[in-house]
Write a protein that holds these residues in place. Structure first.
Motif, mmCIF file in Angstrom:
data_model
loop_
_atom_site.group_PDB
_atom_site.id
_atom_site.type_symbol
_atom_site.label_atom_id
_atom_site.label_comp_id
_atom_site.label_asym_id
_atom_site.label_seq_id
_atom_site.Cartn_x
_atom_site.Cartn_y
_atom_site.Cartn_z
ATOM 1 N N LYS A 1 0.938 -1.409 0.226
ATOM 2 C CA LYS A 1 -0.143 0.304 0.362
ATOM 3 C C LYS A 1 0.336 1.866 -0.040
ATOM 4 C CE LYS A 1 -3.714 -2.437 1.973
ATOM 5 N NZ LYS A 1 -4.777 -1.889 3.979
ATOM 6 N N GLY A 2 2.324 1.193 -0.309
ATOM 7 C CA GLY A 2 2.855 2.230 -0.517
ATOM 8 C C GLY A 2 3.405 3.017 0.622
ATOM 9 N N VAL A 3 2.698 2.155 2.168
ATOM 10 C CA VAL A 3 3.889 3.152 3.373
ATOM 11 C C VAL A 3 4.556 2.318 3.790
ATOM 12 C CG1 VAL A 3 2.601 3.820 5.174
ATOM 13 C CG2 VAL A 3 0.771 3.860 3.406
ATOM 14 N N ASP A 4 3.979 1.537 4.824
ATOM 15 C CA ASP A 4 5.199 0.659 5.260
ATOM 16 C C ASP A 4 5.833 -0.447 4.858
ATOM 17 O OD1 ASP A 4 3.228 -0.237 8.994
ATOM 18 O OD2 ASP A 4 3.464 1.845 7.582
ATOM 19 N N SER A 5 6.668 -0.900 5.693
ATOM 20 C CA SER A 5 7.430 -2.013 4.452
ATOM 21 C C SER A 5 8.554 -3.155 6.045
ATOM 22 C CB SER A 5 8.884 -0.778 3.981
ATOM 23 O OG SER A 5 10.117 -1.470 2.938
ATOM 24 N N THR A 6 8.865 -3.587 4.837
ATOM 25 C CA THR A 6 8.978 -4.509 5.956
ATOM 26 C C THR A 6 10.362 -5.133 4.847
ATOM 27 O OG1 THR A 6 7.775 -6.781 5.040
ATOM 28 C CG2 THR A 6 6.974 -5.525 6.820
ATOM 29 N N LEU A 7 11.055 -5.542 5.768
ATOM 30 C CA LEU A 7 12.952 -6.414 5.294
ATOM 31 C C LEU A 7 13.664 -7.425 5.567
ATOM 32 C CD1 LEU A 7 15.708 -6.016 3.520
ATOM 33 C CD2 LEU A 7 16.302 -5.241 5.304
ATOM 34 N N LYS A 8 13.447 -8.758 5.132
ATOM 35 C CA LYS A 8 13.202 -9.925 5.797
ATOM 36 C C LYS A 8 14.676 -10.761 5.298
ATOM 37 C CE LYS A 8 8.228 -10.691 5.339
ATOM 38 N NZ LYS A 8 7.123 -11.821 5.463
ATOM 39 N N ILE A 9 15.228 -11.403 7.089
ATOM 40 C CA ILE A 9 16.108 -12.041 6.210
ATOM 41 C C ILE A 9 16.848 -13.547 6.356
ATOM 42 C CG2 ILE A 9 18.998 -12.229 5.902
ATOM 43 C CD1 ILE A 9 18.955 -9.723 7.740
ATOM 44 N N GLN A 10 16.696 -14.674 5.255
ATOM 45 C CA GLN A 10 16.358 -16.420 5.561
ATOM 46 C C GLN A 10 17.243 -16.915 4.404
ATOM 47 O OE1 GLN A 10 11.754 -16.557 4.880
ATOM 48 N NE2 GLN A 10 12.370 -18.793 6.051
ATOM 49 N N PRO A 11 17.473 -17.854 5.057
ATOM 50 C CA PRO A 11 18.290 -18.031 6.633
ATOM 51 C C PRO A 11 19.527 -16.561 6.990
ATOM 52 C CG PRO A 11 19.660 -19.257 4.947
ATOM 53 C CD PRO A 11 18.522 -18.703 4.245
ATOM 54 N N ALA A 12 20.103 -16.306 7.704
ATOM 55 C CA ALA A 12 20.790 -15.382 7.484
ATOM 56 C C ALA A 12 22.064 -15.995 7.947
ATOM 57 C CB ALA A 12 20.603 -14.583 9.185
ATOM 58 N N LYS A 13 23.666 -15.217 8.126
ATOM 59 C CA LYS A 13 24.187 -15.365 8.177
ATOM 60 C C LYS A 13 25.605 -14.367 9.256
ATOM 61 C CE LYS A 13 25.215 -17.309 3.241
ATOM 62 N NZ LYS A 13 25.645 -17.476 1.932
ATOM 63 N N LEU A 14 25.882 -15.122 9.404
ATOM 64 C CA LEU A 14 27.469 -14.389 9.866
ATOM 65 C C LEU A 14 27.671 -12.935 9.678
ATOM 66 C CD1 LEU A 14 29.544 -16.459 11.978
ATOM 67 C CD2 LEU A 14 27.634 -15.778 12.759
ATOM 68 N N GLU A 15 27.753 -12.586 8.351
ATOM 69 C CA GLU A 15 28.126 -12.050 7.786
ATOM 70 C C GLU A 15 27.306 -10.581 7.844
ATOM 71 O OE1 GLU A 15 29.001 -14.451 6.467
ATOM 72 O OE2 GLU A 15 27.959 -14.736 4.582
ATOM 73 N N ASP A 16 26.213 -10.896 7.857
ATOM 74 C CA ASP A 16 25.082 -10.078 8.197
ATOM 75 C C ASP A 16 24.011 -9.062 9.489
ATOM 76 O OD1 ASP A 16 22.668 -12.554 6.624
ATOM 77 O OD2 ASP A 16 23.554 -11.302 5.672
ATOM 78 N N SER A 17 25.624 -9.325 10.422
ATOM 79 C CA SER A 17 24.961 -8.311 11.412
ATOM 80 C C SER A 17 26.132 -7.330 11.062
ATOM 81 C CB SER A 17 26.396 -9.004 12.438
ATOM 82 O OG SER A 17 26.336 -10.704 13.296
ATOM 83 N N ALA A 18 25.199 -6.266 11.491
ATOM 84 C CA ALA A 18 24.733 -4.876 10.608
ATOM 85 C C ALA A 18 23.917 -3.586 11.062
ATOM 86 C CB ALA A 18 24.998 -4.781 9.538
ATOM 87 N N VAL A 19 23.874 -2.821 11.377
ATOM 88 C CA VAL A 19 23.032 -2.282 11.535
ATOM 89 C C VAL A 19 21.272 -1.338 10.392
ATOM 90 C CG1 VAL A 19 22.012 0.742 11.782
ATOM 91 C CG2 VAL A 19 23.755 -0.300 13.294
ATOM 92 N N TYR A 20 20.444 -2.268 9.922
ATOM 93 C CA TYR A 20 19.313 -1.479 9.413
ATOM 94 C C TYR A 20 18.833 -0.407 9.152
ATOM 95 C CZ TYR A 20 21.533 -6.740 7.565
ATOM 96 O OH TYR A 20 21.877 -7.459 7.415
#
Lengths: 113, 110
Positions: free
Chosen positions: A71-90
């Motif tokens: 609906k052009g408003v809220d957004s979600t970001l998904k990670i599946q499956p996560a890896k160690l190198e995904d450690s970060a601030v989003y």
């Protein structure tokens, strides 16, 4: 005006688990961005939405990352499956047009163990 | 591919000691150069946008300038509350993506 809202603020998961982040942009802002900021580095664009359509996802690791903006408003970001190198601030950001500066949220700090 | 390099990586100043941060960039066509401030645990906070060589903008103790290949963020008589990471980013004419540098971590001691 209210800022860009993100949740959760912190998340710790084990590798191979899945995780989702939520963003609510500033009201009326058509453009929404997700950035990844690894410790000690500048933010890197993952995906850009214009309303609910994807404008730029060239740097999104599509084998494990996905994002949607319903609906052009809220957004979600998904990670599946996560890896160690995904450690970060989003970081989520929004703007009212390409000639205007972004407003960033406070981010979600993800730790993958 | 756009490239943004910031120097120094870290800068430690005494209160009142003026200095400059550098941002050099390579971009095919520059729409704008942005400066942001980032405090620990927070998202970047917008400071300035510069659009053309020779342009300058000021805000309190900060002044940003732009040439065809680099930008400077001048800090005059800094205070401890100016301590933060300063990020530079470029935006190409072909889109609205921002490409960020690695940042300069500024510490101002009282």
């Amino acid at each position: 005006e209210a800022g860009v809202a993100q949740s959760p603020r912190y998340k710790i998961i084990e590798k191979r688990q899945s995780v989702a982040f939520w963003c609510n942009p500033i009201s009326g802002h058509a453009t929404l961005y997700w950035y990844q900021q690894i410790l000690g580095q500048g933010p890197k664009l993952l995906i850009q939405f214009q309303n609910n359509g994807v404008v730029d996802d060239s740097q999104l690791p599509k084998d494990r990352f996905s994002a949607e903006r319903l609906k052009g408003v809220d957004s979600t970001l998904k990670i599946q499956p996560a890896k160690l190198e995904d450690s970060a601030v989003y970081l989520c950001a929004s703007s009212s047009g390409q000639n205007y500066g972004y407003t960033f949220g406070s981010g979600t700090r993800l730790t993958v163990v | 591919e756009d490239q943004v390099t910031q120097s120094p990586e870290a800068l430690r100043l005494q209160e009142g000691e003026s200095s400059s941060l550098n941002c050099s960039y390579t971009v095919s066509g520059l729409r704008g150069l942005f400066w942001y401030r980032q405090d620990p645990g927070k998202g970047p906070e917008f400071l300035f946008t510069l659009y053309s060589a020779g342009e300058e903008k000021e805000k309190e103790r900060l002044k940003a300038t732009l040439t065809k290949k680099e930008s400077f963020l001048h800090i005059t008589a800094p205070k401890p509350e100016d301590s933060a990471t300063y990020l530079c980013a470029v935006q190409e004419t072909s889109g609205s993506r921002l490409t960020f540098g690695e940042g300069t971590q500024l510490t101002v001691n009282p």
